[in-house]
Design a protein around this motif. Structure first.
Motif, PDB file in Angstrom:
ATOM      1  N   ILE A   1       0.834  -1.194   0.000  1.00 51.53           N
ATOM      2  CA  ILE A   1       0.000   0.000   0.000  1.00 51.53           C
ATOM      3  C   ILE A   1       0.871   1.248   0.000  1.00 51.53           C
ATOM      4  N   ILE A   2       1.931   1.231   0.806  1.00 50.69           N
ATOM      5  CA  ILE A   2       2.835   2.393   0.862  1.00 50.69           C
ATOM      6  C   ILE A   2       3.521   2.598  -0.490  1.00 50.69           C
ATOM      7  N   GLY A   3       3.915   1.505  -1.124  1.00 54.40           N
ATOM      8  CA  GLY A   3       4.557   1.601  -2.440  1.00 54.40           C
ATOM      9  C   GLY A   3       3.637   2.194  -3.482  1.00 54.40           C
ATOM     10  N   ILE A   4       2.373   1.835  -3.471  1.00 55.19           N
ATOM     11  CA  ILE A   4       1.404   2.385  -4.421  1.00 55.19           C
ATOM     12  C   ILE A   4       1.193   3.870  -4.172  1.00 55.19           C
ATOM     13  N   LEU A   5       1.050   4.244  -2.915  1.00 55.32           N
ATOM     14  CA  LEU A   5       0.891   5.663  -2.586  1.00 55.32           C
ATOM     15  C   LEU A   5       2.120   6.478  -2.987  1.00 55.32           C
ATOM     16  N   ALA A   6       3.296   5.923  -2.755  1.00 50.75           N
ATOM     17  CA  ALA A   6       4.532   6.620  -3.132  1.00 50.75           C
ATOM     18  C   ALA A   6       4.642   6.753  -4.648  1.00 50.75           C
ATOM     19  N   ALA A   7       4.224   5.724  -5.379  1.00 47.96           N
ATOM     20  CA  ALA A   7       4.279   5.770  -6.843  1.00 47.96           C
ATOM     21  C   ALA A   7       3.344   6.840  -7.401  1.00 47.96           C
ATOM     22  N   ILE A   8       2.285   7.133  -6.708  1.00 51.65           N
ATOM     23  CA  ILE A   8       1.342   8.158  -7.150  1.00 51.65           C
ATOM     24  C   ILE A   8       1.782   9.544  -6.671  1.00 51.65           C
ATOM     25  N   ALA A   9       2.228   9.635  -5.441  1.00 49.53           N
ATOM     26  CA  ALA A   9       2.528  10.939  -4.846  1.00 49.53           C
ATOM     27  C   ALA A   9       3.843  11.543  -5.337  1.00 49.53           C
ATOM     28  N   TYR A  10       4.878  10.744  -5.533  1.00 48.87           N
ATOM     29  CA  TYR A  10       6.189  11.292  -5.880  1.00 48.87           C
ATOM     30  C   TYR A  10       6.187  12.038  -7.215  1.00 48.87           C
ATOM     31  N   PRO A  11       5.608  11.499  -8.303  1.00 51.73           N
ATOM     32  CA  PRO A  11       5.573  12.273  -9.552  1.00 51.73           C
ATOM     33  C   PRO A  11       4.804  13.591  -9.421  1.00 51.73           C
ATOM     34  N   ALA A  12       3.712  13.573  -8.652  1.00 56.21           N
ATOM     35  CA  ALA A  12       2.956  14.808  -8.448  1.00 56.21           C
ATOM     36  C   ALA A  12       3.787  15.826  -7.671  1.00 56.21           C
ATOM     37  N   TYR A  13       4.530  15.352  -6.688  1.00 48.44           N
ATOM     38  CA  TYR A  13       5.398  16.231  -5.892  1.00 48.44           C
ATOM     39  C   TYR A  13       6.488  16.862  -6.756  1.00 48.44           C
ATOM     40  N   THR A  14       7.164  16.050  -7.563  1.00 48.39           N
ATOM     41  CA  THR A  14       8.244  16.586  -8.407  1.00 48.39           C
ATOM     42  C   THR A  14       7.699  17.546  -9.455  1.00 48.39           C
ATOM     43  N   ASP A  15       6.498  17.292  -9.957  1.00 46.25           N
ATOM     44  CA  ASP A  15       5.887  18.211 -10.923  1.00 46.25           C
ATOM     45  C   ASP A  15       5.602  19.563 -10.280  1.00 46.25           C
ATOM     46  N   GLN A  16       5.146  19.572  -9.043  1.00 45.87           N
ATOM     47  CA  GLN A  16       4.891  20.830  -8.339  1.00 45.87           C
ATOM     48  C   GLN A  16       6.188  21.594  -8.062  1.00 45.87           C
ATOM     49  N   ILE A  17       7.251  20.875  -7.775  1.00 43.59           N
ATOM     50  CA  ILE A  17       8.557  21.519  -7.573  1.00 43.59           C
ATOM     51  C   ILE A  17       8.997  22.200  -8.869  1.00 43.59           C
ATOM     52  N   ARG A  18       8.857  21.509 -10.005  1.00 48.22           N
ATOM     53  CA  ARG A  18       9.212  22.090 -11.306  1.00 48.22           C
ATOM     54  C   ARG A  18       8.388  23.341 -11.589  1.00 48.22           C
ATOM     55  N   LYS A  19       7.101  23.292 -11.324  1.00 43.72           N
ATOM     56  CA  LYS A  19       6.232  24.450 -11.557  1.00 43.72           C
ATOM     57  C   LYS A  19       6.644  25.627 -10.682  1.00 43.72           C
TER      58      LYS A  19
END
Length: 133
Positions: A1-19
């Motif tokens: 469950i943690i791996g699935i959440l991390a797979a979803i959250a990390y790309p969104a986090y890095t995209d917000q950092i880029r923005k």
């Protein structure tokens, strides 16, 4: 469950950092253009850009220091719509992104109001949603 959440959250986090870094770069470009316009009102030309980079007369990076900035800023001769007669009448500010994994590598703004970016390699686009939302 943690791996699935991390797979979803990390790309969104890095995209917000880029923005956020792109927004900082756009802000730095606007501040530097204001300095260029003030220089223009005093000397009837834009700050010297013969060496391809801004001097101490205008802001050369987007943050408090180059080490902590999202982009470095350079002033160059306008690339479109200018002739040899009006080279002192237009300046283009280019913000080179310092982050290595951003599809936006360069954001630009001209004194004529043109703006855009280099997106996904060498394609130069204007009014792209990724550049100037």
């Amino acid at each position: 469950i943690i791996g699935i959440l991390a797979a979803i959250a990390y790309p969104a986090y890095t995209d917000q950092i880029r923005k956020g870094k792109r927004a900082e770069c756009r802000s730095g470009l606007l501040q530097s253009m204001q300095q260029q316009e003030r220089y223009y009102t005093q000397f009837n030309k834009y700050a010297d850009f013969a060496d391809g980079a801004t001097t101490a007369k205008t802001k050369a990076f987007s943050g408090d220091s180059l080490a902590t900035s999202a982009c470095s800023i350079a002033a160059v001769q306008c690339t479109s719509g200018t002739t040899a007669v009006d080279l002192n009448q237009c300046v283009e500010l280019q913000g080179s992104m310092l982050a290595g994994n951003d599809p936006v590598s360069l954001i630009y703004l001209t004194s004529n109001g043109d703006k855009g970016c280099t997106y996904q390699g060498t394609t130069r686009v204007t009014n792209e949603k990724q550049c100037w939302p």
